[in-house]
Each structure stands twice: as structure tokens, then as C-alpha cells.
Design a protein around this motif. Structure first.
Motif, mmCIF file in Angstrom:
data_model
loop_
_atom_site.group_PDB
_atom_site.id
_atom_site.type_symbol
_atom_site.label_atom_id
_atom_site.label_comp_id
_atom_site.label_asym_id
_atom_site.label_seq_id
_atom_site.Cartn_x
_atom_site.Cartn_y
_atom_site.Cartn_z
ATOM 1 N N GLN A 179 -13.318 -5.643 -2.946
ATOM 2 C CA GLN A 179 -13.379 -6.515 -1.779
ATOM 3 C C GLN A 179 -12.313 -7.608 -1.841
ATOM 4 O OE1 GLN A 179 -17.625 -7.287 -2.552
ATOM 5 N NE2 GLN A 179 -17.888 -7.039 -0.367
ATOM 6 N N VAL A 180 -12.240 -8.244 -2.991
ATOM 7 C CA VAL A 180 -11.263 -9.310 -3.173
ATOM 8 C C VAL A 180 -9.859 -8.752 -2.994
ATOM 9 C CG1 VAL A 180 -10.255 -10.897 -4.858
ATOM 10 C CG2 VAL A 180 -12.732 -10.747 -4.637
ATOM 11 N N GLY A 181 -9.608 -7.572 -3.560
ATOM 12 C CA GLY A 181 -8.288 -6.961 -3.453
ATOM 13 C C GLY A 181 -7.891 -6.678 -2.021
ATOM 14 N N VAL A 182 -8.807 -6.120 -1.232
ATOM 15 C CA VAL A 182 -8.508 -5.840 0.172
ATOM 16 C C VAL A 182 -8.247 -7.140 0.932
ATOM 17 C CG1 VAL A 182 -9.401 -4.899 2.326
ATOM 18 C CG2 VAL A 182 -9.778 -3.674 0.205
ATOM 19 N N GLY A 183 -9.048 -8.162 0.634
ATOM 20 C CA GLY A 183 -8.861 -9.436 1.304
ATOM 21 C C GLY A 183 -7.492 -10.032 1.032
ATOM 22 N N ILE A 184 -7.049 -9.949 -0.225
ATOM 23 C CA ILE A 184 -5.732 -10.471 -0.593
ATOM 24 C C ILE A 184 -4.626 -9.599 0.011
ATOM 25 C CG2 ILE A 184 -4.168 -10.928 -2.516
ATOM 26 C CD1 ILE A 184 -6.700 -11.457 -4.222
ATOM 27 N N ALA A 185 -4.792 -8.286 -0.099
ATOM 28 C CA ALA A 185 -3.770 -7.360 0.418
ATOM 29 C C ALA A 185 -3.580 -7.534 1.918
ATOM 30 C CB ALA A 185 -4.154 -5.923 0.090
ATOM 31 N N SER A 186 -4.650 -7.888 2.627
ATOM 32 C CA SER A 186 -4.540 -8.056 4.076
ATOM 33 C C SER A 186 -3.595 -9.190 4.439
ATOM 34 C CB SER A 186 -5.923 -8.302 4.688
ATOM 35 O OG SER A 186 -6.419 -9.579 4.319
ATOM 36 N N ARG A 187 -3.512 -10.204 3.580
ATOM 37 C CA ARG A 187 -2.591 -11.308 3.854
ATOM 38 C C ARG A 187 -1.152 -10.930 3.496
ATOM 39 N NH1 ARG A 187 -5.895 -16.351 1.231
ATOM 40 N NH2 ARG A 187 -7.922 -15.310 1.186
ATOM 41 N N ILE A 188 -1.009 -10.173 2.415
ATOM 42 C CA ILE A 188 0.341 -9.791 1.985
ATOM 43 C C ILE A 188 0.987 -8.859 3.006
ATOM 44 C CG2 ILE A 188 1.668 -8.633 0.186
ATOM 45 C CD1 ILE A 188 -0.480 -9.535 -1.806
ATOM 46 N N THR A 189 0.211 -7.947 3.570
ATOM 47 C CA THR A 189 0.770 -7.021 4.560
ATOM 48 C C THR A 189 1.244 -7.748 5.808
ATOM 49 O OG1 THR A 189 -1.460 -6.566 5.401
ATOM 50 C CG2 THR A 189 -0.562 -5.027 3.801
ATOM 51 N N ALA A 190 0.731 -8.977 6.045
ATOM 52 C CA ALA A 190 1.178 -9.764 7.195
ATOM 53 C C ALA A 190 2.648 -10.131 7.069
ATOM 54 C CB ALA A 190 0.326 -11.020 7.335
ATOM 55 N N ARG A 191 3.193 -10.064 5.855
ATOM 56 C CA ARG A 191 4.614 -10.367 5.652
ATOM 57 C C ARG A 191 5.499 -9.230 6.158
ATOM 58 N NH1 ARG A 191 4.761 -14.577 1.762
ATOM 59 N NH2 ARG A 191 2.744 -14.937 0.813
ATOM 60 N N GLY A 192 4.882 -8.077 6.425
ATOM 61 C CA GLY A 192 5.632 -6.931 6.932
ATOM 62 C C GLY A 192 5.809 -5.868 5.872
ATOM 63 N N ILE A 193 5.368 -4.652 6.141
ATOM 64 C CA ILE A 193 5.483 -3.562 5.177
ATOM 65 C C ILE A 193 6.168 -2.358 5.826
ATOM 66 C CG2 ILE A 193 3.471 -4.250 3.829
ATOM 67 C CD1 ILE A 193 1.892 -2.028 5.263
ATOM 68 N N VAL A 194 6.740 -1.513 4.969
ATOM 69 C CA VAL A 194 7.375 -0.273 5.423
ATOM 70 C C VAL A 194 6.287 0.723 5.802
ATOM 71 C CG1 VAL A 194 8.789 1.692 4.716
ATOM 72 C CG2 VAL A 194 9.419 -0.633 4.007
ATOM 73 N N THR A 195 6.367 1.284 6.991
ATOM 74 C CA THR A 195 5.349 2.218 7.460
ATOM 75 C C THR A 195 5.832 3.665 7.473
ATOM 76 O OG1 THR A 195 6.000 1.824 9.761
ATOM 77 C CG2 THR A 195 4.216 0.459 8.864
ATOM 78 N N ASP A 196 7.091 3.899 7.110
ATOM 79 C CA ASP A 196 7.629 5.261 7.085
ATOM 80 C C ASP A 196 6.802 6.136 6.147
ATOM 81 O OD1 ASP A 196 9.987 7.206 7.570
ATOM 82 O OD2 ASP A 196 9.830 7.131 5.379
ATOM 83 N N GLN A 197 6.221 7.197 6.684
ATOM 84 C CA GLN A 197 5.285 8.026 5.914
ATOM 85 C C GLN A 197 5.964 8.731 4.754
ATOM 86 O OE1 GLN A 197 2.489 10.478 8.126
ATOM 87 N NE2 GLN A 197 2.720 12.142 6.632
ATOM 88 N N ARG A 198 7.184 9.163 4.942
ATOM 89 C CA ARG A 198 7.883 9.902 3.875
ATOM 90 C C ARG A 198 8.115 9.011 2.667
ATOM 91 N NH1 ARG A 198 13.361 11.742 2.926
ATOM 92 N NH2 ARG A 198 13.336 13.855 2.050
ATOM 93 N N LEU A 199 8.544 7.779 2.886
ATOM 94 C CA LEU A 199 8.791 6.864 1.797
ATOM 95 C C LEU A 199 7.485 6.394 1.168
ATOM 96 C CD1 LEU A 199 10.911 5.431 0.150
ATOM 97 C CD2 LEU A 199 10.979 3.603 1.868
ATOM 98 N N ARG A 200 6.461 6.193 1.990
ATOM 99 C CA ARG A 200 5.147 5.805 1.452
ATOM 100 C C ARG A 200 4.588 6.907 0.557
ATOM 101 N NH1 ARG A 200 1.066 5.582 4.346
ATOM 102 N NH2 ARG A 200 1.813 6.459 6.309
ATOM 103 N N ASN A 201 4.714 8.145 0.999
ATOM 104 C CA ASN A 201 4.250 9.265 0.169
ATOM 105 C C ASN A 201 4.996 9.305 -1.160
ATOM 106 O OD1 ASN A 201 2.247 10.287 1.750
ATOM 107 N ND2 ASN A 201 3.427 11.996 2.573
ATOM 108 N N TYR A 202 6.292 9.041 -1.095
ATOM 109 C CA TYR A 202 7.127 9.094 -2.295
ATOM 110 C C TYR A 202 6.646 8.096 -3.350
ATOM 111 C CZ TYR A 202 11.348 8.682 -5.207
ATOM 112 O OH TYR A 202 12.226 8.652 -6.273
ATOM 113 N N VAL A 203 6.487 6.834 -2.990
ATOM 114 C CA VAL A 203 6.081 5.833 -3.985
ATOM 115 C C VAL A 203 4.650 6.071 -4.457
ATOM 116 C CG1 VAL A 203 7.710 4.074 -3.246
ATOM 117 C CG2 VAL A 203 5.458 4.162 -2.169
ATOM 118 N N ASN A 204 3.815 6.632 -3.600
ATOM 119 C CA ASN A 204 2.434 6.900 -4.021
ATOM 120 C C ASN A 204 2.327 8.173 -4.859
ATOM 121 O OD1 ASN A 204 0.373 4.858 -2.959
ATOM 122 N ND2 ASN A 204 1.702 5.165 -1.184
ATOM 123 N N LEU A 205 3.226 9.117 -4.663
ATOM 124 C CA LEU A 205 3.299 10.269 -5.563
ATOM 125 C C LEU A 205 3.717 9.817 -6.962
ATOM 126 C CD1 LEU A 205 4.918 12.944 -3.230
ATOM 127 C CD2 LEU A 205 2.761 13.239 -4.476
#
Length: 411
Positions: A179-205
Motif C-alpha cells: 500500500q505504501v509503495g503504491v501511494g509513493i509510486a503514484s506521486r513519482i509517476t506524476a513527474r512523467g513516465i515513459v509509456t511506450d510498451q516495447r521499452l516498458r516490456n524490455y526493462v521489465n524483462l
């Protein structure tokens, strides 16, 4: 049907029954998933001492059947031989529909908390959870690993995290930590994140490959790329990892990028973001969602205030100056994770040298004291000493430069 055939079928039936394996869960939280991997969707979170029948085993995972005949996959390291005495199993029907059973439930709890106290942006919670879902398949992961392991490595299995003498407990994240992690992450994503699926898949792989060969293979880490040109990376409780575009651009190959991701995973494994606030943990009902907690105790409860303060302090701590001790621990974990996955562990030394050079000219986007030049040099020198003493420079492992350029240049 003749008598010999009947006798054969009966003997086969009884043999199957005799070999049926019954086990129980041993952790406080045990994730039941749709498939044998941390990236498969979550079906339920089972409590400790839940009786399960093992139907099938696949590497480090077991397909199990619950008393209600529902099935799913659970990590082997969640299972025990027998029940603990004097403990009662929870009503699994309630567990199945509980907020604990999915990211959607966690999101609802966080959003309810945010709407009451204004500490997070509910829309950003949706963004965190939306991009936490993995879109790659087991075949994609196998192909990703197959390319990696084509490069010989003399460093796989030379060390494990348990050999580092860091006094790290088994990683069993409490629901409050998520819960705490999601709450914190929600603020960090407000700074702007890359949404490109191919690149997201790459770093998560990469993240899944790193954890596959460790004792946290069953925990679902998620990597986000923050749209910022400065070199930075950080992690928050619950397995949420952030790296900046600036950090990505500093990497020359996949081994260096893997080292950054593994370093942040190391912070989560060692619970560095929470270690400073452990005195608060006994006062928090860790097995309840924010919404459940608020419903039961009311807006003015001490426990709700404590949980609010806990999240606030965790957020400030994670984005403030980190102690050198934590950085060195995370670097050691990073080198081990990279080596065991087949990556060149000296990629960590190379990227730390770049950070050291950059620290002489730039400041961190969140805290100008985060990586002062003298601290960056100490970090680089200590990491170089550790890797040199523990890993072979000949056939060190894969760098995967071509694959890295294919993905990183497509952003």
C-alpha cells in the motif's frame, strides 16, 4: 472389462492417491498466480497455514488446488511440510474476494485513502497499476533469456545473496508495504513516465530475468522510466523501481542497465526505504487495506494517522539523501543478481564510474546532496574492489550491446 485390467486400474488409482502431495502455506502473504511466474496475474493472496494439494511442479513453482477446488500457481518457497499448531485457516472465500487479492483492490484502497486525506492523486494510482501489468509472455521471457545465455559466463553461481552477510531477512512483503509503495509510486509517476510498451516490456524483462535466479524469484518487481534527463534511480516499497531517461542514456549496453535495475531491486530486497521507520510497524494493522482500516476505526483513529504519517515519512526518506551503507549493500546485491542471470557484473563498475564523473558536474533532481562527488567516488571504489575480488574478468558474462541499442534507440 476383464479382471486383470480392473486390478491394474485400481492399483494405478491407489498409487496416484498415495503420491498426492498435501502441503500448507508458510508465509504471512502467499501469492497465488495464474501461471508459474511472478509476472502472471494475481488470483489471490493466501494466508499462512492454508492447506493446498500439489497437482504439478514446474521449476520453482507448484500448481495447487485449494479446498474449494480452485487452482493456481504458488512459489515453492511459500510452502511448508505441515501446519503450525493452534492456528486456524481463514475463510478462503473471503480471501478470494478481498482487496488483498488483486492490484485493483489495492488501488481502490489507496484511492479511498487519497480522497479523504489528499496525500496522493487518485488518477496517478490508476497509472501506477495500469503500467504494473506485464504484457510479455513466458515464451517472450524464454527467448529473452536464451539470447542472454548464448554468451559464456564464468561468474554464474559464484555468489548468492545469502553469501553477502548482509543480515537480510527472507523477503515477504506485508500488505501495508504494498500500500505504501503504491501511494509513493503514484506521486513519482506524476513527474512523467515513459509509456511506450516495447521499452516498458524490455526493462521489465530485464528485472524478471534478474530475479528469476534469486531467492525473490516469486516477487513481482515493476520498472518505470521517469522522463528526466538527470542520472537517477530509486525504488519504493512493494517492488516499484524507477530509473530516469538520463540513467538509460548513460548506459552503453544491457549489462550496465541491468546493473542499475538490480541495484534498485537490492534496495527493495534489503528494505532500505523502510528500515528507518521500523518502530512504526507494530502500530500498524498490516493485514488491512486503507479502506478497511478507515471503515473499522473512523477518520480520526490513531492507526489511520499513523499509517498516513508512515507513508509520508517513507516517501520523504526514499527521495532524500541515502546512506552510503545502503548504497554499498545494494551494489553488492546488484553484482550478484547480474552475475547469476548471466550478465557481466563489471557493468556495475562501469556505470558507477559514469555516475562518479557526472556527480562532479551535476546535482540530483530531488536532492542536491544525494550523490556528492566524494560519496560517488567511495561508492565506485568499493564496488570495484568487491567485483574484482569475487568475479572473473575472463568470460565475465553478457553485455548485450546490440539488443540494448535496438530497444533504447526506439524510445
Amino acid at each position: 472389462m476383464n479382471q486383470p485390467m480392473i486390478l491394474f486400474l485400481l492399483s494405478l488409482f491407489f498409487a496416484i492417491q498415495l503420491h498426492s502431495e498435501v502441503t500448507v502455506t508458510r508465509r504471512q502473504n502467499n501469492c497465488l498466480r495464474e501461471g508459474p511466474g511472478s509476472y502472471y496475474p494475481l488470483i489471490a493472496t493466501l494466508p499462512e497455514n492454508t492447506t493446498l494439494e500439489v497437482i504439478e511442479r514446474a521449476d520453482q513453482w507448484a500448481k495447487v488446488k485449494l479446498p474449494q477446488q480452485k487452482t493456481g500457481w504458488v512459489a515453492i518457497n511459500c510452502l511448508a511440510d505441515k501446519k503450525k499448531p493452534d492456528q486456524k485457516t481463514m475463510d478462503l472465500a473471503k480471501v478470494w474476494s478481498s482487496p488483498k487479492a488483486s492490484r485493483t483492490g489495492i488501488a481502490a484502497a489507496i484511492k479511498g485513502f487519497a480522497q479523504k486525506y489528499g496525500k496522493t492523486d487518485p488518477g496517478n494510482v490508476d497509472l501506477v497499476l495500469r503500467y504494473a501489468d506485464k504484457t510479455f509472455t513466458s515464451k517472450d521471457l524464454d527467448a529473452f533469456n536464451e539470447q542472454l545465455l548464448q554468451t559464456p559466463s564464468a561468474n554464474r553461481e559464484k555468489l548468492n545473496i545469502g553469501d553477502l552477510d548482509l543480515h537480510i531477512d527472507e523477503y515477504d512483503p506485508a500488505f501495508t508495504e504494498q500500500q505504501v509503495g503504491v501511494g509513493i509510486a503514484s506521486r513519482i509517476t506524476a513527474r512523467g513516465i515513459v509509456t511506450d510498451q516495447r521499452l516498458r516490456n524490455y526493462v521489465n524483462l530485464i528485472a524478471t530475468t534478474l530475479t528469476q535466479h534469486s531467492n525473490v524469484y516469486d516477487w513481482d518487481f515493476t520498472v518505470y522510466i521517469v522522463r528526466d534527463k538527470k542520472i537517477n534511480g530509486f525504488a519504493v516499497p512493494g517492488g516499484y523501481v524507477f530509473i530516469t531517461l538520463g540513467a538509460l542514456q548513460q548506459c552503453a549496453d544491457e549489462a550496465e542497465l541491468a546493473a542499475i535495475i538490480a541495484h534498485e531491486i537490492g534496495h527493495v530486497i534489503a528494505r532500505h526505504g523502510l528500515r528507518e521507520m521500523t518502530k512504526r510497524l507494530p502500530n500498524i494493522k498490516s493485514d488491512q487495506a486503507f479502506a478497511e482500516l478507515d471503515e473499522e476505526t473512523g477518520d480520526s483513529s490513531e492507526e489511520t494517522k499513523e499509517l498516513e504519517a508512515y507513508m509520508e515519512q517513507a516517501y520523504e526518506k526514499i527521495l532524500s539523501k541515502r546512506q552510503l551503507e545502503y548504497e554499498l549493500e545494494a551494489d553488492k546485491i546488484s553484482a550478484v543478481l547480474c552475475a547469476n542471470a548471466g550478465y557481466d557484473p563489471f557493468g556495475l563498475v562501469r556505470i558507477n564510474e559514469k555516475v562518479m564523473r557526472a556527480a562532479e558536474h551535476t546535482t540530483d533532481i530531488f536532492d542536491p546532496n544525494y550523490m556528492a562527488p566524494d560519496v560517488a567516488k567511495l561508492k565506485h571504489d568499493a564496488t570495484k574492489k568487491f567485483t574484482t575480488e569475487n568475479f572473473e574478468p575472463n568470460n565475465p558474462g553478457a553485455r548485450m550491446k546490440d539488443r540494448f541499442l535496438t530497444f533504447s534507440l526506439s524510445r
